[in-house]
Design a protein around this motif. Structure first.
Motif, PDB file in Angstrom:
ATOM      1  N   UNK A 165       0.865  -1.342  -0.010  1.00 17.14           N
ATOM      2  CA  UNK A 165       0.122  -0.015   0.139  1.00 17.14           C
ATOM      3  C   UNK A 165       0.787   1.189   0.058  1.00 17.14           C
ATOM      4  N   UNK A 166       2.058   1.333   0.910  1.00 18.58           N
ATOM      5  CA  UNK A 166       2.365   2.191   0.379  1.00 18.58           C
ATOM      6  C   UNK A 166       3.673   2.895  -0.200  1.00 18.58           C
ATOM      7  N   UNK A 167       3.947   1.066  -1.294  1.00 18.10           N
ATOM      8  CA  UNK A 167       4.177   1.064  -2.838  1.00 18.10           C
ATOM      9  C   UNK A 167       3.143   2.707  -3.680  1.00 18.10           C
ATOM     10  N   UNK A 168       1.987   1.709  -3.615  1.00 20.96           N
ATOM     11  CA  UNK A 168       1.325   2.638  -4.958  1.00 20.96           C
ATOM     12  C   UNK A 168       1.180   4.005  -4.569  1.00 20.96           C
ATOM     13  N   UNK A 169       1.204   4.431  -2.990  1.00 20.72           N
ATOM     14  CA  UNK A 169       1.557   5.814  -2.295  1.00 20.72           C
ATOM     15  C   UNK A 169       2.208   7.156  -2.751  1.00 20.72           C
ATOM     16  N   UNK A 170       3.280   5.811  -2.718  1.00 19.05           N
ATOM     17  CA  UNK A 170       4.863   6.600  -2.646  1.00 19.05           C
ATOM     18  C   UNK A 170       4.658   7.002  -4.562  1.00 19.05           C
ATOM     19  N   UNK A 171       4.125   5.799  -5.452  1.00 17.77           N
ATOM     20  CA  UNK A 171       3.776   6.353  -6.219  1.00 17.77           C
ATOM     21  C   UNK A 171       2.554   7.055  -7.543  1.00 17.77           C
ATOM     22  N   UNK A 172       1.805   7.263  -5.731  1.00 19.71           N
ATOM     23  CA  UNK A 172       1.276   8.087  -6.418  1.00 19.71           C
ATOM     24  C   UNK A 172       1.281   9.613  -6.163  1.00 19.71           C
ATOM     25  N   UNK A 173       2.617  10.262  -5.349  1.00 23.85           N
ATOM     26  CA  UNK A 173       3.823  11.087  -5.161  1.00 23.85           C
ATOM     27  C   UNK A 173       4.395  11.454  -5.996  1.00 23.85           C
ATOM     28  N   UNK A 174       4.839  10.689  -6.967  1.00 27.62           N
ATOM     29  CA  UNK A 174       5.869  11.094  -7.434  1.00 27.62           C
ATOM     30  C   UNK A 174       5.148  11.477  -8.660  1.00 27.62           C
ATOM     31  N   UNK A 187       1.552  12.954  -8.720  1.00 20.41           N
ATOM     32  CA  UNK A 187       1.915  14.403  -8.164  1.00 20.41           C
ATOM     33  C   UNK A 187       2.597  15.166  -8.030  1.00 20.41           C
ATOM     34  N   UNK A 188       3.959  14.745  -7.637  1.00 16.82           N
ATOM     35  CA  UNK A 188       5.406  16.325  -8.256  1.00 16.82           C
ATOM     36  C   UNK A 188       5.582  16.247  -8.778  1.00 16.82           C
ATOM     37  N   UNK A 189       5.417  15.071 -10.221  1.00 20.95           N
ATOM     38  CA  UNK A 189       5.823  15.560 -11.788  1.00 20.95           C
ATOM     39  C   UNK A 189       4.783  16.616 -12.074  1.00 20.95           C
ATOM     40  N   UNK A 190       3.692  16.311 -11.631  1.00 21.13           N
ATOM     41  CA  UNK A 190       2.425  17.286 -12.039  1.00 21.13           C
ATOM     42  C   UNK A 190       2.697  18.135 -11.738  1.00 21.13           C
ATOM     43  N   UNK A 191       2.613  18.994 -10.767  1.00 20.74           N
ATOM     44  CA  UNK A 191       2.818  20.546  -9.769  1.00 20.74           C
ATOM     45  C   UNK A 191       4.757  21.099 -10.378  1.00 20.74           C
ATOM     46  N   UNK A 192       5.508  19.940 -11.146  1.00 17.75           N
ATOM     47  CA  UNK A 192       6.579  21.311 -11.877  1.00 17.75           C
ATOM     48  C   UNK A 192       6.266  20.853 -12.847  1.00 17.75           C
ATOM     49  N   UNK A 237      11.197  22.058 -19.087  1.00 15.31           N
ATOM     50  CA  UNK A 237      12.337  21.883 -18.780  1.00 15.31           C
ATOM     51  C   UNK A 237      11.544  20.948 -16.774  1.00 15.31           C
ATOM     52  N   UNK A 238      11.505  19.882 -17.397  1.00 13.69           N
ATOM     53  CA  UNK A 238      10.897  18.867 -16.670  1.00 13.69           C
ATOM     54  C   UNK A 238      11.354  17.648 -16.204  1.00 13.69           C
ATOM     55  N   UNK A 239      12.421  17.400 -15.336  1.00 15.36           N
ATOM     56  CA  UNK A 239      13.104  15.688 -15.755  1.00 15.36           C
ATOM     57  C   UNK A 239      12.290  14.808 -15.318  1.00 15.36           C
ATOM     58  N   UNK A 240      11.678  13.743 -16.471  1.00 14.51           N
ATOM     59  CA  UNK A 240      10.518  12.998 -16.338  1.00 14.51           C
ATOM     60  C   UNK A 240      11.421  11.443 -15.286  1.00 14.51           C
ATOM     61  N   UNK A 241      12.426  11.980 -14.772  1.00 12.22           N
ATOM     62  CA  UNK A 241      12.783  10.212 -14.325  1.00 12.22           C
ATOM     63  C   UNK A 241      11.577   9.887 -13.260  1.00 12.22           C
ATOM     64  N   UNK A 242      11.167  10.445 -13.080  1.00  9.81           N
ATOM     65  CA  UNK A 242      10.076   9.952 -12.016  1.00  9.81           C
ATOM     66  C   UNK A 242       8.771   8.955 -12.521  1.00  9.81           C
ATOM     67  N   UNK A 243       8.551   9.618 -14.231  1.00  8.46           N
ATOM     68  CA  UNK A 243       7.395   8.609 -14.717  1.00  8.46           C
ATOM     69  C   UNK A 243       8.161   7.434 -16.088  1.00  8.46           C
ATOM     70  N   UNK A 244       9.778   8.009 -16.593  1.00  6.78           N
ATOM     71  CA  UNK A 244      10.610   7.132 -17.806  1.00  6.78           C
ATOM     72  C   UNK A 244      10.469   5.262 -17.033  1.00  6.78           C
ATOM     73  N   UNK A 245      10.523   4.916 -16.197  1.00  7.37           N
ATOM     74  CA  UNK A 245      10.694   3.471 -15.939  1.00  7.37           C
ATOM     75  C   UNK A 245       9.230   2.558 -16.418  1.00  7.37           C
TER      76      UNK A 245
END
Length: 306
Positions: A178-187, A189-194, A260-268
């Motif tokens: 469950x926490x892993x799913x939450x971490x992915x969601x936070x990733x 959200x972080x990318x969206x705000x960036x 100019x946003x790093x896509x590293x949270x999404x690429x994998x």
């Protein structure tokens, strides 16, 4: 004012970090006689003023325990260090220390060798939610079901109880999943705000509201993924297939470059889609990524696995 304690099961609690202290206060408020121990003794002082008894050592706390011995420590190694030298014969051990499934299974065997009964727990709450039934916080438990039944009233005094099986490792597995799913969601959200954060005319508060609503609307995807995983047909009921989603990834990446946003949270995750489509499974839904992901060995560079 605390509830009458004469008929309440006593609790022994080892570990008074933020979560341990929250547990202690909830048990005191519910009227359970409480013995506490912490490596730094001064942390027990406020609880002693509120009615707890401080033990001089972990071994002494365990020896005097007439109810469950609850551990809420830093990590699995701390559990072994804390209970080193303690006589666990006949004791009921409830381990609420965050760990891995394998650590929980080993710890259950370790406890059994020392004559103790064992439950492992994964806390799905933050300290302010403890002792507050309306908060929705709960704890996953796995291990000895009879032990859970014996101490259910004690455990429900601090948070909801969710038993997930006799395998001692399942509470930790559910917790981390469950926490892993939450971490992915936070990733995400972080990318969206960036992406939007550099736009001076954009109302971030309004965007946050839209983002929250969108994520809530997408949440049922978690439930929908269970059926194809159980049945093995990842094409059943698909409305947005992997081929379509993989093609859309090019737009996501192009937008990241423009902003100019790093896509590293999404690429994998995008790479998983690309590989599954390349294998001829473009007509599948997202559930088709699970067997692909589960078949991959962990990279040797990962340091989190012990």
């Amino acid at each position: 004012m605390h509830t009458e304690t004469s008929t309440k099961t006593p609790v022994t609690l080892l570990g008074l970090g933020d979560m341990g202290t929250a547990l202690a206060r909830a048990w005191l408020a519910a009227g359970h006689p409480l013995t506490v121990w912490n490596r730094t003794p001064g942390k027990a002082d406020p609880l002693v003023r509120d009615g707890a008894r401080a033990a001089a050592s972990a071994a002494e706390a365990v020896a005097s325990a007439a109810g469950p011995v609850v551990l809420c420590l830093l990590d699995d190694a701390s559990v072994g260090e804390t209970l080193d030298g303690a006589d666990l014969t006949g004791k009921d051990v409830v381990n609420l220390t965050t760990g891995t499934p394998a650590q929980a299974r080993r710890r259950a065997g370790w406890a059994a060798e020392r004559g103790a009964r064992f439950l492992d727990g994964g806390i799905m709450a933050v300290p302010p939610m403890i002792g507050q039934p309306e908060s929705g916080g709960y704890v996953f438990y796995s291990g000895d079901p009879d032990l859970l039944a014996r101490h259910r009233e004690v455990l429900e005094a601090v948070a909801g109880v969710e038993f997930v099986g006799a395998d001692p490792g399942h509470a930790a597995l559910y917790d981390v999943a469950l926490l892993s799913a939450m971490t992915g969601m936070f990733a995400g959200i972080t990318h969206a705000f960036a992406l939007v954060g550099g736009e001076k005319e954009l109302d971030l508060a309004r965007f946050a509201g839209l983002l929250t609503e969108w994520l809530a609307a997408m949440a049922p995807a978690g439930q929908e993924m269970a059926a194809p995983l159980a049945g093995g047909d990842h094409t059943e009921g698909v409305t947005s297939n992997l081929a379509m989603m993989a093609a859309a990834n090019d737009t996501f990446l192009a937008t990241a470059r423009e902003q100019a946003v790093d896509p590293g949270l999404l690429v994998p995750y995008m790479e998983l889609m690309r590989r599954r489509v390349a294998q001829g499974h473009g007509d599948e839904g997202l559930s088709g990524l699970v067997p692909l992901l589960a078949s991959q060995p962990a990279p040797a560079t990962w340091q989190g696995n012990r």
